[in-house]
Design a protein around this motif. Structure first.
Motif, PDB file in Angstrom:
ATOM      1  N   MET A 109      42.072  56.463  20.310  1.00 47.15           N
ATOM      2  CA  MET A 109      41.587  55.108  20.293  1.00 47.15           C
ATOM      3  C   MET A 109      41.704  54.566  18.875  1.00 47.15           C
ATOM      4  O   MET A 109      41.386  55.240  17.924  1.00 47.15           O
ATOM      5  N   ASN A 110      42.130  53.337  18.761  1.00 45.98           N
ATOM      6  CA  ASN A 110      42.159  52.753  17.433  1.00 45.98           C
ATOM      7  C   ASN A 110      41.252  51.534  17.396  1.00 45.98           C
ATOM      8  O   ASN A 110      40.736  51.086  18.398  1.00 45.98           O
ATOM      9  N   SER A 111      41.064  50.985  16.214  1.00 50.20           N
ATOM     10  CA  SER A 111      40.113  49.896  16.061  1.00 50.20           C
ATOM     11  C   SER A 111      40.689  48.561  16.524  1.00 50.20           C
ATOM     12  O   SER A 111      40.023  47.545  16.429  1.00 50.20           O
ATOM     13  N   SER A 112      41.914  48.549  17.029  1.00 51.67           N
ATOM     14  CA  SER A 112      42.491  47.291  17.496  1.00 51.67           C
ATOM     15  C   SER A 112      41.726  46.753  18.702  1.00 51.67           C
ATOM     16  O   SER A 112      41.867  45.591  19.055  1.00 51.67           O
ATOM     17  N   CYS A 113      40.922  47.575  19.334  1.00 51.87           N
ATOM     18  CA  CYS A 113      40.122  47.088  20.463  1.00 51.87           C
ATOM     19  C   CYS A 113      38.915  46.285  19.967  1.00 51.87           C
ATOM     20  O   CYS A 113      38.227  45.662  20.762  1.00 51.87           O
ATOM     21  N   LEU A 114      38.676  46.270  18.672  1.00 50.89           N
ATOM     22  CA  LEU A 114      37.538  45.549  18.103  1.00 50.89           C
ATOM     23  C   LEU A 114      37.940  44.104  17.810  1.00 50.89           C
ATOM     24  O   LEU A 114      38.541  43.811  16.785  1.00 50.89           O
ATOM     25  N   GLY A 143      26.466  50.203  12.441  1.00 49.98           N
ATOM     26  CA  GLY A 143      26.603  49.151  13.429  1.00 49.98           C
ATOM     27  C   GLY A 143      27.853  48.331  13.245  1.00 49.98           C
ATOM     28  O   GLY A 143      28.678  48.592  12.376  1.00 49.98           O
ATOM     29  N   ILE A 144      27.950  47.312  14.095  1.00 46.90           N
ATOM     30  CA  ILE A 144      29.048  46.346  14.035  1.00 46.90           C
ATOM     31  C   ILE A 144      28.407  44.970  14.119  1.00 46.90           C
ATOM     32  O   ILE A 144      27.633  44.693  15.041  1.00 46.90           O
ATOM     33  N   THR A 145      28.729  44.118  13.154  1.00 46.41           N
ATOM     34  CA  THR A 145      28.181  42.771  13.168  1.00 46.41           C
ATOM     35  C   THR A 145      29.052  41.879  14.040  1.00 46.41           C
ATOM     36  O   THR A 145      30.183  42.229  14.376  1.00 46.41           O
ATOM     37  N   SER A 146      28.529  40.706  14.380  1.00 44.92           N
ATOM     38  CA  SER A 146      29.293  39.764  15.207  1.00 44.92           C
ATOM     39  C   SER A 146      30.532  39.259  14.465  1.00 44.92           C
ATOM     40  O   SER A 146      31.457  38.746  15.079  1.00 44.92           O
ATOM     41  N   GLU A 147      30.573  39.446  13.140  1.00 50.34           N
ATOM     42  CA  GLU A 147      31.771  39.113  12.357  1.00 50.34           C
ATOM     43  C   GLU A 147      32.757  40.274  12.339  1.00 50.34           C
ATOM     44  O   GLU A 147      33.748  40.250  11.610  1.00 50.34           O
ATOM     45  N   LEU A 148      32.457  41.318  13.130  1.00 50.25           N
ATOM     46  CA  LEU A 148      33.301  42.504  13.306  1.00 50.25           C
ATOM     47  C   LEU A 148      33.343  43.401  12.073  1.00 50.25           C
ATOM     48  O   LEU A 148      34.285  44.159  11.874  1.00 50.25           O
ATOM     49  N   ASN A 149      32.311  43.330  11.248  1.00 55.63           N
ATOM     50  CA  ASN A 149      32.196  44.242  10.114  1.00 55.63           C
ATOM     51  C   ASN A 149      31.527  45.521  10.596  1.00 55.63           C
ATOM     52  O   ASN A 149      30.434  45.471  11.170  1.00 55.63           O
ATOM     53  N   ILE A 151      31.892  55.166  14.899  1.00 53.14           N
ATOM     54  CA  ILE A 151      31.317  53.967  15.502  1.00 53.14           C
ATOM     55  C   ILE A 151      32.414  53.160  16.197  1.00 53.14           C
ATOM     56  O   ILE A 151      32.236  52.705  17.330  1.00 53.14           O
ATOM     57  N   LYS A 152      33.561  53.011  15.541  1.00 48.58           N
ATOM     58  CA  LYS A 152      34.679  52.294  16.165  1.00 48.58           C
ATOM     59  C   LYS A 152      35.137  53.011  17.432  1.00 48.58           C
ATOM     60  O   LYS A 152      35.423  52.383  18.447  1.00 48.58           O
TER      61      LYS A 152
END
Length: 95
Positions: free
Chosen positions: A1-6, A59-65, A83-84
């Motif tokens: 899995m990569n972070s491109s799904c984020l 965590g992950i913020t709504s700004e995707l950080n 997390i990702k």
């Protein structure tokens, strides 16, 4: 899995699912027990909090950080990757 799904879309989809279906918030991945919680701000999810074995690890913020609570840089990077991965696993399960 990569972070491109984020993406904004995936963040919204996972957030909405967690709000309306709490049964998906706790699951096991690779021997670890994970839980996702959410934080609301003005009626919208402002961030997703990730707990690993009952400890908040980031965590992950709504700004995707993506962030972690680890102090050491090596642990910080490892936890952000985890997390990702957890986020992507949950998102993929919703498709």
């Amino acid at each position: 899995m990569n972070s491109s799904c984020l993406t904004k879309e995936s963040f919204e989809k996972v957030s909405n699912k967690i709000i309306f279906d709490p049964s998906i918030t706790i699951f096991k991945i690779e021997e670890n027990s994970w839980e996702i919680r959410f934080e609301l701000n003005n009626g919208k999810v402002s961030r997703l909090l990730f707990l690993k074995d009952n400890w908040t690890v980031g965590g992950i913020t709504s700004e995707l950080n993506v962030y972690s609570t680890a102090k050491r840089k090596v642990d910080n990077e490892r936890l952000k990757k985890e997390i990702k991965k957890v986020f992507c696993t949950v998102y993929e399960s919703l498709k």
